[in-house]
Write a protein that holds these residues in place. Sequence first.
Motif, PDB file in Angstrom:
ATOM      1  N   LEU A 330       6.633  -7.660  -2.100  1.00  0.00           N
ATOM      2  CA  LEU A 330       6.533  -6.227  -2.385  1.00  0.00           C
ATOM      3  C   LEU A 330       7.380  -5.406  -1.421  1.00  0.00           C
ATOM      4  N   GLN A 331       8.109  -6.084  -0.523  1.00  0.00           N
ATOM      5  CA  GLN A 331       9.071  -5.409   0.357  1.00  0.00           C
ATOM      6  C   GLN A 331      10.451  -5.996   0.096  1.00  0.00           C
ATOM      7  N   ASP A 332      11.498  -5.258   0.489  1.00  0.00           N
ATOM      8  CA  ASP A 332      12.828  -5.838   0.340  1.00  0.00           C
ATOM      9  C   ASP A 332      13.044  -6.845   1.474  1.00  0.00           C
ATOM     10  N   ASP A 396       8.200   2.295   6.563  1.00  0.00           N
ATOM     11  CA  ASP A 396       6.919   2.909   6.926  1.00  0.00           C
ATOM     12  C   ASP A 396       5.864   1.814   6.959  1.00  0.00           C
ATOM     13  N   THR A 397       4.682   2.181   7.444  1.00  0.00           N
ATOM     14  CA  THR A 397       3.579   1.219   7.395  1.00  0.00           C
ATOM     15  C   THR A 397       3.247   0.966   5.927  1.00  0.00           C
ATOM     16  N   LEU A 398       2.567  -0.140   5.694  1.00  0.00           N
ATOM     17  CA  LEU A 398       2.380  -0.600   4.332  1.00  0.00           C
ATOM     18  C   LEU A 398       1.043  -0.137   3.768  1.00  0.00           C
ATOM     19  N   GLN A 399       0.960  -0.103   2.441  1.00  0.00           N
ATOM     20  CA  GLN A 399      -0.317   0.125   1.771  1.00  0.00           C
ATOM     21  C   GLN A 399      -1.116  -1.183   1.864  1.00  0.00           C
ATOM     22  N   PRO A 400      -2.444  -1.094   1.719  1.00  0.00           N
ATOM     23  CA  PRO A 400      -3.227  -2.342   1.800  1.00  0.00           C
ATOM     24  C   PRO A 400      -2.718  -3.419   0.833  1.00  0.00           C
ATOM     25  N   ILE A 401      -2.215  -2.990  -0.328  1.00  0.00           N
ATOM     26  CA  ILE A 401      -1.800  -3.995  -1.330  1.00  0.00           C
ATOM     27  C   ILE A 401      -0.568  -4.785  -0.877  1.00  0.00           C
ATOM     28  N   HIS A 402       0.315  -4.143  -0.074  1.00  0.00           N
ATOM     29  CA  HIS A 402       1.461  -4.889   0.452  1.00  0.00           C
ATOM     30  C   HIS A 402       0.988  -6.058   1.321  1.00  0.00           C
ATOM     31  N   GLU A 403      -0.073  -5.788   2.077  1.00  0.00           N
ATOM     32  CA  GLU A 403      -0.533  -6.784   3.054  1.00  0.00           C
ATOM     33  C   GLU A 403      -0.983  -8.074   2.361  1.00  0.00           C
ATOM     34  N   GLY A 405       0.364  -9.234  -0.315  1.00  0.00           N
ATOM     35  CA  GLY A 405       1.515  -9.897  -0.914  1.00  0.00           C
ATOM     36  C   GLY A 405       1.449  -9.939  -2.424  1.00  0.00           C
ATOM     37  N   LEU A 406       2.411 -10.610  -3.003  1.00  0.00           N
ATOM     38  CA  LEU A 406       2.514 -10.683  -4.458  1.00  0.00           C
ATOM     39  C   LEU A 406       1.961 -12.024  -4.910  1.00  0.00           C
ATOM     40  N   PRO A 412       5.002 -10.842   3.277  1.00  0.00           N
ATOM     41  CA  PRO A 412       6.121 -10.212   3.977  1.00  0.00           C
ATOM     42  C   PRO A 412       6.066 -10.583   5.456  1.00  0.00           C
ATOM     43  N   THR A 413       7.220 -10.867   6.035  1.00  0.00           N
ATOM     44  CA  THR A 413       7.223 -11.348   7.415  1.00  0.00           C
ATOM     45  C   THR A 413       7.792 -10.339   8.404  1.00  0.00           C
ATOM     46  N   VAL A 414       8.526  -9.347   7.901  1.00  0.00           N
ATOM     47  CA  VAL A 414       9.238  -8.457   8.817  1.00  0.00           C
ATOM     48  C   VAL A 414       8.374  -7.236   9.119  1.00  0.00           C
ATOM     49  N   ALA A 415       8.142  -6.978  10.401  1.00  0.00           N
ATOM     50  CA  ALA A 415       7.344  -5.802  10.775  1.00  0.00           C
ATOM     51  C   ALA A 415       8.233  -4.567  10.695  1.00  0.00           C
ATOM     52  N   VAL A 416       7.740  -3.489  10.089  1.00  0.00           N
ATOM     53  CA  VAL A 416       8.554  -2.270   9.980  1.00  0.00           C
ATOM     54  C   VAL A 416       7.876  -1.141  10.745  1.00  0.00           C
TER      55      VAL A 416
END
Length: 486
Positions: A330-332, A396-403, A405-406, A412-416
């Motif tokens: 869910l992230q690039d 930006d920080t992620l929504q709970p759903i990003h955490e 994953g798909l 996702p491994t990269v901290a933003v």
Amino acid sequence: MDVLSAPDRNLADALTGIMGREHVREDATERAYYAADLFFQGPPALLVVQPGSREELVQSVKACYAAGVSIVPRGGGLSYTGGYVPKGPRAVIFDTRRLNRVVGVEADDLYVTVEAGCTWAALSEALSRFGLRVPHSGPASGRVSTIGGGLSQNTLLFGSSAAGTAADSVLGLEVVTGPGDVIVTGSGAVANGTPFYRPYGPDMTGLFLGDCGALGIKTRATLRLESVPAGIEYASFRFPTFESMITAACAVGRRRLATDCLGSGPWSPPGMEKSEVLPALHLVVEGRSRREARDRLLEVKGLCGHQGTEIEPVVPKHLRAYPFTFIQSLQDPTGRRMIWTHGLVPYSRGLHLYGAVVGLFNEQASAMARHGIAATISISPVRGAFLVEPVFYWQDTLQPIHERGLGGEIKPTVAVPASAAATEAVSQLRAGLRDLFRREGTVHLQIGKFYGYRDGLAPATFAVLEGIKRNLDPRGLMNPGVLGLG
Ligand SMILES: Cc1cc2nc3c(=O)[nH]c(=O)nc-3n(C[C@H](O)[C@H](O)[C@H](O)COP(=O)(O)OP(=O)(O)OC[C@H]3O[C@@H](n4cnc5c(N)ncnc54)[C@H](O)[C@@H]3O)c2cc1C
């Protein structure tokens, strides 16, 4: 854990009696997780319930309706227009994913009946054993997103250049309304009938498609089937300009030569050196025989080769080989958030709409640079229409759903770093796009609470919908807020 009021405690106990304690979620983490989509965050749900059968769902809906709480259907949760984000604090979210059975494949009559919580990927796998498929066989998110979510938003992607949206593949539905009535549409509603056919009197099936759950919870759908074609060919082209790609894509779309036809490329801010990445169009071309597919491919090459340069068709081959893992996260790849906004116009307006979108981005270029917002634009001729879909990327920080994953297995491994200001800027850009789309007379698939359906629609037309809503949901408790209803 929050303490429920006495009436809400009674409701929670009643729901527990219907489906068991493990399927009535009261913990704060789950109530917040379920109330946020990929872009919008609502107040935490009062409760999250996971009915395992139609009967459990009907009983639970009746209990919620009697208690006067909102009833919010949710599938895989992979939308981003606030469709299942509660409007107010007293909402019970119905997670439909335990209703996931393929009820029956009627290979001779070319239809399948499936429960609404089944994923597109699971349905495709079940059908592949028969050499059959649904003409629009799902969105890219279909490893997690559900048939019910797709039909409530009219998704498109796989098969859509030839077969249109999810709505075009539906023969009939079973829907549970706010008060808990079960409605069947299509020929399945006929005494002694079977769900083989959609047209019979007014199109009651169409009423519930794209409704974002405003009119009821879909529990089952019957979908049209077709044989998987024997002939399949792939092609990809790079174009010197977006405009030349759109012209070629529209020509392919009008002739319905491709099953899938997807293009995209980066937007370059004015004054900056143009991106080295040229826009590219990827096509899947099918035919009942290999020869028919090859003949079509020749026509496609004639239309695209005019201005485009043919490249290895790695993307469309991958798209078809791994349709539901095509998008892995869910992230690039650099860890940025991304969000999609879209509009549909007739083919002849595709070029103009693209130009209008670029004009808006050019106006906003300095704000985008300030907040580190990048953009690409995707296009696709779908049956009878042309899709323009800008995508924004930012940190930006992620929504709970990003955490989560798909699908769970790829995190996702990269901290933003957090940038609430960048998210706010994206919000304004999306609002600008929405206004632009309205000026251009576009329509939308995933309407939710974002696209202002009510504001853009002829009042007399909206009044008909309001009347239907009142009839099906007199207390206005079924997913209030979507489509501008309730
Ligand atoms: C990585 C990624 C790729 C995507 N690819 C595509 C794509 O290729 N094509 C495309 O069109 N979209 C795409 N999307 C958008 C989205 O995933 C789809 O629209 C998908 O159909 C959403 O389904 P869902 O089950 O997740 O629905 P949800 O997000 O859970 O719900 C969507 C809406 O439907 C309602 N709803 C859900 N289930 C029911 C039900 N049983 N009855 C009544 N209402 C219900 C909800 O209330 C909400 O309003 C993508 C999104 C992501 C994140």
